[in-house]
Design a protein around this motif. Structure first.
Motif, PDB file in Angstrom:
ATOM      1  N   VAL A   1       3.190  -7.057   1.544  1.00 22.85           N
ATOM      2  CA  VAL A   1       2.464  -6.842   0.291  1.00 22.85           C
ATOM      3  C   VAL A   1       1.921  -5.417   0.308  1.00 22.85           C
ATOM      4  O   VAL A   1       1.307  -4.988   1.287  1.00 22.85           O
ATOM      5  CB  VAL A   1       1.302  -7.835   0.109  1.00 22.85           C
ATOM      6  CG1 VAL A   1       0.547  -7.532  -1.196  1.00 22.85           C
ATOM      7  CG2 VAL A   1       1.809  -9.268   0.096  1.00 22.85           C
ATOM      8  N   GLY A   2       2.163  -4.674  -0.786  1.00 20.08           N
ATOM      9  CA  GLY A   2       1.655  -3.314  -0.913  1.00 20.08           C
ATOM     10  C   GLY A   2       0.412  -3.256  -1.787  1.00 20.08           C
ATOM     11  O   GLY A   2      -0.252  -4.265  -2.037  1.00 20.08           O
ATOM     12  N   PHE A   3       0.116  -2.036  -2.268  1.00 18.21           N
ATOM     13  CA  PHE A   3      -1.097  -1.851  -3.071  1.00 18.21           C
ATOM     14  C   PHE A   3      -0.883  -0.695  -4.047  1.00 18.21           C
ATOM     15  O   PHE A   3      -0.572   0.412  -3.634  1.00 18.21           O
ATOM     16  CB  PHE A   3      -2.291  -1.531  -2.162  1.00 18.21           C
ATOM     17  CG  PHE A   3      -3.634  -1.866  -2.755  1.00 18.21           C
ATOM     18  CD1 PHE A   3      -4.363  -2.931  -2.267  1.00 18.21           C
ATOM     19  CD2 PHE A   3      -4.160  -1.116  -3.797  1.00 18.21           C
ATOM     20  CE1 PHE A   3      -5.608  -3.257  -2.803  1.00 18.21           C
ATOM     21  CE2 PHE A   3      -5.391  -1.423  -4.334  1.00 18.21           C
ATOM     22  CZ  PHE A   3      -6.122  -2.498  -3.844  1.00 18.21           C
ATOM     23  N   SER A   4      -1.017  -0.961  -5.331  1.00 17.42           N
ATOM     24  CA  SER A   4      -1.003   0.028  -6.410  1.00 17.42           C
ATOM     25  C   SER A   4      -0.079  -0.365  -7.547  1.00 17.42           C
ATOM     26  O   SER A   4      -0.356  -0.121  -8.702  1.00 17.42           O
ATOM     27  CB  SER A   4      -0.619   1.430  -5.907  1.00 17.42           C
ATOM     28  OG  SER A   4      -0.763   2.375  -6.946  1.00 17.42           O
ATOM     29  N   ASN A   5       1.064  -0.968  -7.226  1.00 17.11           N
ATOM     30  CA  ASN A   5       2.096  -1.306  -8.216  1.00 17.11           C
ATOM     31  C   ASN A   5       2.723  -0.041  -8.790  1.00 17.11           C
ATOM     32  O   ASN A   5       2.869   0.133 -10.000  1.00 17.11           O
ATOM     33  CB  ASN A   5       1.558  -2.187  -9.345  1.00 17.11           C
ATOM     34  CG  ASN A   5       2.688  -2.896 -10.092  1.00 17.11           C
ATOM     35  OD1 ASN A   5       3.792  -3.045  -9.582  1.00 17.11           O
ATOM     36  ND2 ASN A   5       2.407  -3.325 -11.306  1.00 17.11           N
ATOM     37  N   TRP A   6       3.095   0.862  -7.885  1.00 16.57           N
ATOM     38  CA  TRP A   6       3.828   2.064  -8.225  1.00 16.57           C
ATOM     39  C   TRP A   6       5.179   1.653  -8.808  1.00 16.57           C
ATOM     40  O   TRP A   6       5.735   0.616  -8.436  1.00 16.57           O
ATOM     41  CB  TRP A   6       4.009   2.895  -6.958  1.00 16.57           C
ATOM     42  CG  TRP A   6       4.577   4.252  -7.152  1.00 16.57           C
ATOM     43  CD1 TRP A   6       4.314   5.108  -8.175  1.00 16.57           C
ATOM     44  CD2 TRP A   6       5.493   4.908  -6.283  1.00 16.57           C
ATOM     45  NE1 TRP A   6       5.015   6.272  -7.996  1.00 16.57           N
ATOM     46  CE2 TRP A   6       5.747   6.182  -6.849  1.00 16.57           C
ATOM     47  CE3 TRP A   6       6.126   4.569  -5.091  1.00 16.57           C
ATOM     48  CZ2 TRP A   6       6.607   7.093  -6.263  1.00 16.57           C
ATOM     49  CZ3 TRP A   6       6.968   5.483  -4.509  1.00 16.57           C
ATOM     50  CH2 TRP A   6       7.203   6.728  -5.079  1.00 16.57           C
ATOM     51  N   PHE A   7       5.742   2.461  -9.717  1.00 13.96           N
ATOM     52  CA  PHE A   7       6.976   2.048 -10.393  1.00 13.96           C
ATOM     53  C   PHE A   7       8.123   1.829  -9.414  1.00 13.96           C
ATOM     54  O   PHE A   7       9.016   1.017  -9.654  1.00 13.96           O
ATOM     55  CB  PHE A   7       7.366   3.069 -11.469  1.00 13.96           C
ATOM     56  CG  PHE A   7       7.891   4.375 -10.945  1.00 13.96           C
ATOM     57  CD1 PHE A   7       9.249   4.554 -10.749  1.00 13.96           C
ATOM     58  CD2 PHE A   7       7.023   5.416 -10.661  1.00 13.96           C
ATOM     59  CE1 PHE A   7       9.740   5.761 -10.272  1.00 13.96           C
ATOM     60  CE2 PHE A   7       7.509   6.622 -10.182  1.00 13.96           C
ATOM     61  CZ  PHE A   7       8.868   6.798  -9.987  1.00 13.96           C
ATOM     62  N   MET A   8       8.109   2.522  -8.274  1.00  9.44           N
ATOM     63  CA  MET A   8       9.180   2.351  -7.289  1.00  9.44           C
ATOM     64  C   MET A   8       9.126   0.988  -6.607  1.00  9.44           C
ATOM     65  O   MET A   8      10.103   0.551  -6.003  1.00  9.44           O
ATOM     66  CB  MET A   8       9.107   3.443  -6.228  1.00  9.44           C
ATOM     67  CG  MET A   8       9.719   4.768  -6.667  1.00  9.44           C
ATOM     68  SD  MET A   8      11.495   4.643  -6.981  1.00  9.44           S
ATOM     69  CE  MET A   8      12.098   4.377  -5.317  1.00  9.44           C
ATOM     70  N   SER A   9       7.982   0.305  -6.714  1.00 12.17           N
ATOM     71  CA  SER A   9       7.856  -0.994  -6.043  1.00 12.17           C
ATOM     72  C   SER A   9       8.783  -2.043  -6.651  1.00 12.17           C
ATOM     73  O   SER A   9       9.130  -3.026  -6.003  1.00 12.17           O
ATOM     74  CB  SER A   9       6.404  -1.481  -6.089  1.00 12.17           C
ATOM     75  OG  SER A   9       5.971  -1.651  -7.416  1.00 12.17           O
ATOM     76  N   SER A  10       9.196  -1.821  -7.905  1.00 19.52           N
ATOM     77  CA  SER A  10      10.142  -2.750  -8.524  1.00 19.52           C
ATOM     78  C   SER A  10      11.581  -2.243  -8.437  1.00 19.52           C
ATOM     79  O   SER A  10      12.509  -2.904  -8.907  1.00 19.52           O
ATOM     80  CB  SER A  10       9.779  -2.979  -9.995  1.00 19.52           C
ATOM     81  OG  SER A  10       9.806  -1.755 -10.708  1.00 19.52           O
TER      82      SER A  10
ATOM     83  N   ASP B   1       1.649   1.499  -1.811  1.00 19.08           N
ATOM     84  CA  ASP B   1       3.059   1.158  -2.033  1.00 19.08           C
ATOM     85  C   ASP B   1       4.009   2.140  -1.353  1.00 19.08           C
ATOM     86  O   ASP B   1       5.074   1.747  -0.883  1.00 19.08           O
ATOM     87  CB  ASP B   1       3.363   1.129  -3.540  1.00 19.08           C
ATOM     88  CG  ASP B   1       2.854  -0.130  -4.205  1.00 19.08           C
ATOM     89  OD1 ASP B   1       2.360  -1.022  -3.501  1.00 19.08           O
ATOM     90  OD2 ASP B   1       2.950  -0.225  -5.442  1.00 19.08           O
ATOM     91  N   MET B   2       3.657   3.437  -1.334  1.00 15.16           N
ATOM     92  CA  MET B   2       4.569   4.413  -0.730  1.00 15.16           C
ATOM     93  C   MET B   2       4.745   4.151   0.757  1.00 15.16           C
ATOM     94  O   MET B   2       5.854   4.249   1.289  1.00 15.16           O
ATOM     95  CB  MET B   2       4.054   5.833  -0.966  1.00 15.16           C
ATOM     96  CG  MET B   2       4.988   6.903  -0.407  1.00 15.16           C
ATOM     97  SD  MET B   2       6.686   6.777  -1.012  1.00 15.16           S
ATOM     98  CE  MET B   2       6.560   7.686  -2.526  1.00 15.16           C
ATOM     99  N   VAL B   3       3.670   3.803   1.442  1.00 16.55           N
ATOM    100  CA  VAL B   3       3.771   3.440   2.863  1.00 16.55           C
ATOM    101  C   VAL B   3       4.618   2.179   3.005  1.00 16.55           C
ATOM    102  O   VAL B   3       5.474   2.082   3.896  1.00 16.55           O
ATOM    103  CB  VAL B   3       2.372   3.229   3.480  1.00 16.55           C
ATOM    104  CG1 VAL B   3       2.498   2.738   4.928  1.00 16.55           C
ATOM    105  CG2 VAL B   3       1.573   4.526   3.444  1.00 16.55           C
ATOM    106  N   ALA B   4       4.397   1.212   2.105  1.00 14.66           N
ATOM    107  CA  ALA B   4       5.162  -0.042   2.145  1.00 14.66           C
ATOM    108  C   ALA B   4       6.647   0.208   1.930  1.00 14.66           C
ATOM    109  O   ALA B   4       7.502  -0.406   2.591  1.00 14.66           O
ATOM    110  CB  ALA B   4       4.625  -1.006   1.090  1.00 14.66           C
ATOM    111  N   ILE B   5       6.986   1.119   1.033  1.00 16.58           N
ATOM    112  CA  ILE B   5       8.396   1.435   0.765  1.00 16.58           C
ATOM    113  C   ILE B   5       9.029   2.097   1.983  1.00 16.58           C
ATOM    114  O   ILE B   5      10.187   1.834   2.324  1.00 16.58           O
ATOM    115  CB  ILE B   5       8.505   2.326  -0.497  1.00 16.58           C
ATOM    116  CG1 ILE B   5       8.171   1.484  -1.730  1.00 16.58           C
ATOM    117  CG2 ILE B   5       9.898   2.936  -0.627  1.00 16.58           C
ATOM    118  CD1 ILE B   5       7.973   2.296  -2.996  1.00 16.58           C
ATOM    119  N   GLY B   6       8.255   2.931   2.666  1.00 22.89           N
ATOM    120  CA  GLY B   6       8.743   3.512   3.921  1.00 22.89           C
ATOM    121  C   GLY B   6       9.020   2.440   4.956  1.00 22.89           C
ATOM    122  O   GLY B   6      10.042   2.478   5.661  1.00 22.89           O
ATOM    123  N   ALA B   7       8.108   1.452   5.045  1.00 25.73           N
ATOM    124  CA  ALA B   7       8.283   0.357   6.009  1.00 25.73           C
ATOM    125  C   ALA B   7       9.515  -0.479   5.660  1.00 25.73           C
ATOM    126  O   ALA B   7      10.318  -0.825   6.545  1.00 25.73           O
ATOM    127  CB  ALA B   7       7.038  -0.523   6.034  1.00 25.73           C
TER     128      ALA B   7
END
Length: 344
Positions: free
Chosen positions: A277-286, A253-259
Motif C-alpha cells: 500500500v502506498g500513499f498519495s494516489n499519484w497518477f502513476m499508481s494506476s 507512491d514513488m517509493v512504492a513504485i520503485g519497490a
C-alpha cells in the motif's frame, strides 16, 4: 519607451486626469461614452496601470508567496493548481519557490518574499526544518502564514492537513485485513511531522491487532529526489533481511513504485508473495503493474483550502480584526487496487 501616464491620456482627450482615472475604474458617474473612449485611447497608447503606486495606496501587493519542498512531485503539483485556481478568482498572483527540502534555502526564500512585500505566505516545510524562528518572525510582522501538509505543531498559525496517523492506520489495517502478518514500513525522514505520524499510525495498527512491532522492519527513505531508487534499494534489502515479510506500507507512491519495479524484476509476485500500500494516489499508481493500492491525499482541495484560509486572514487584518488560527483537516480514503489481496 517611457510608460504612458493618466496625464497623457487626459491631454489626448482634453479631459481631466480624475475623469480618466474614474473611467478606467468604471465609475458610474462617468458616462458610458466617455468610459468607452478612455479605454480605447488607453489601449491605443499601450497604457499599463502603475501597480506599485496602487500598492502604496492600498497597502496590498495582491501577491502571495508559496514555498514547497518540490515542484515536480505529483502531490505538490496538484496543491499548486488548487492554490492558483483560488488566487486567480480573488485577483492574486502567486510567487512559487522550491526549498529542495533545505532549511537554509527555506529561510532565504522567506526573506525574499518579505522583501517583495507579499501579502501572505503559504508554506509546506522542508524536511530539514526544525527551527521555526524565520516563520514566527514573519508572523510577528502581522504577515499571515498558512502551513499545509508538512507543518510544525508548535507554530501558532493556521494549517491545512490530513490525519496522517489515521490514514497510515487505515493503510496498515487493510494489509492486516487481507491476511498479512509480517508487515514492513518504508517511512520518510525522521524529522517531518507527517513522516512521524505515518510511522505512528503504522505502529498502532500492528499493536491494536496483536502483531509485534519490529524496528528492523522499518526502512528510512530520506532522499525525495531519489525516492524511486530508494524504493528499489529498500525492496532489495528487505528481501535479503526478511524473506518472511508479506506486506509493506510505504510512505509515498514513488517509493512504492520503485519497490514494485524491483520485486517484478526479481520475480516476486504482488500481491501473492508481498502486498503493498502506498500513499498519495499519484497518477502513476494506476499505471504501474500491478496497479498500486494507496491512500488518496486530496492535494487540489488542500491547495484551495490553504488559499481560502489565507485570504480570510488577509481580509481580517485589513479590517483590523483579530486573526484566530484554524486547523483544517481534510478527509483521506483508501483506494484498493491490484497490489493488495481482496478481503479474506
Amino acid at each position: 519607451m517611457k510608460p504612458v501616464t493618466l496625464k497623457e491620456i487626459a491631454e489626448t482627450l482634453n479631459i481631466s486626469i480624475t475623469t480618466v482615472s474614474k473611467a478606467l475604474k468604471d465609475y458610474p458617474d462617468v458616462s458610458k461614452k466617455t468610459r468607452k473612449l478612455v479605454r480605447e485611447t488607453a489601449a491605443q497608447l499601450n497604457y499599463r496601470p502603475n501597480s506599485f503606486a496602487v500598492n502604496l495606496r492600498t497597502k496590498e501587493s495582491k501577491t502571495i508567496g508559496l514555498i514547497i519542498p518540490e515542484v515536480v512531485h505529483h502531490f505538490f503539483s496538484t496543491v499548486i493548481k488548487g492554490i492558483i485556481a483560488q488566487a486567480e478568482k480573488k485577483g492574486y498572483f502567486v510567487i512559487i519557490l522550491q526549498s529542495n527540502e533545505s532549511y537554509e534555502l527555506e529561510k532565504k526564500q522567506i526573506d525574499l518574499l518579505m522583501s517583495k512585500h507579499v501579502d501572505g505566505i503559504l508554506i509546506s516545510l522542508a524536511n530539514e526544518t526544525s527551527d521555526f524562528k524565520h516563520i514566527t518572525d514573519v508572523m510577528d510582522q502581522d504577515k499571515p502564514i498558512v502551513m499545509f501538509d508538512k507543518i510544525a505543531k508548535i507554530v501558532n498559525c493556521s494549517k491545512v492537513i490530513i490525519d496522517d496517523r489515521k490514514a497510515a492506520y487505515m493503510a496498515t489495517q487493510h494489509l492486516i485485513d487481507t491476511g498479512c502478518k509480517r508487515i514492513a514500513h518504508f517511512r520518510g525522514p525522521l524529522l517531518p511531522q507527517n513522516s512521524i505520524d505515518r510511522f505512528l499510525g503504522y505502529k498502532k495498527a500492528l499493536l491494536d491487532n496483536d502483531l509485534p512491532y519490529d524496528s528492523s522492519l522499518v526502512y528510512i527513505c530520506d532522499c525525495s529526489d531519489k525516492s524511486f531508487e530508494e524504493g528499489k534499494n529498500n525492496a532489495a534489502q528487505l528481501l535479503k533481511d526478511h524473506s518472511d515479510v508479506d506486506g509493506i506500507f510505504i510512505n509515498t507512491d514513488m517509493v512504492a513504485i520503485g519497490a514494485i519495479t524491483e520485486f517484478n524484476k526479481r520475480g516476486i509476485k504482488i500481491p501473492e508473495d508481498i502486498s503493498i500500500v502506498g500513499f498519495s494516489n499519484w497518477f502513476m499508481s494506476s499505471a504501474i503493474t500491478p496497479t498500486l493500492s494507496t491512500i488518496d491525499q486530496p492535494g487540489y482541495q488542500m491547495g484551495k483550502m490553504a488559499f481560502k484560509q489565507l485570504y480570510k486572514e488577509l481580509k481580517a487584518l485589513k479590517q483590523q480584526k483579530e486573526v484566530h488560527p484554524k486547523i483544517i483537516e481534510l478527509e483521506t480514503s483508501l483506494v484498493k487496487r491490484d497490489s493488495t489481496k481482496t478481503l479474506i
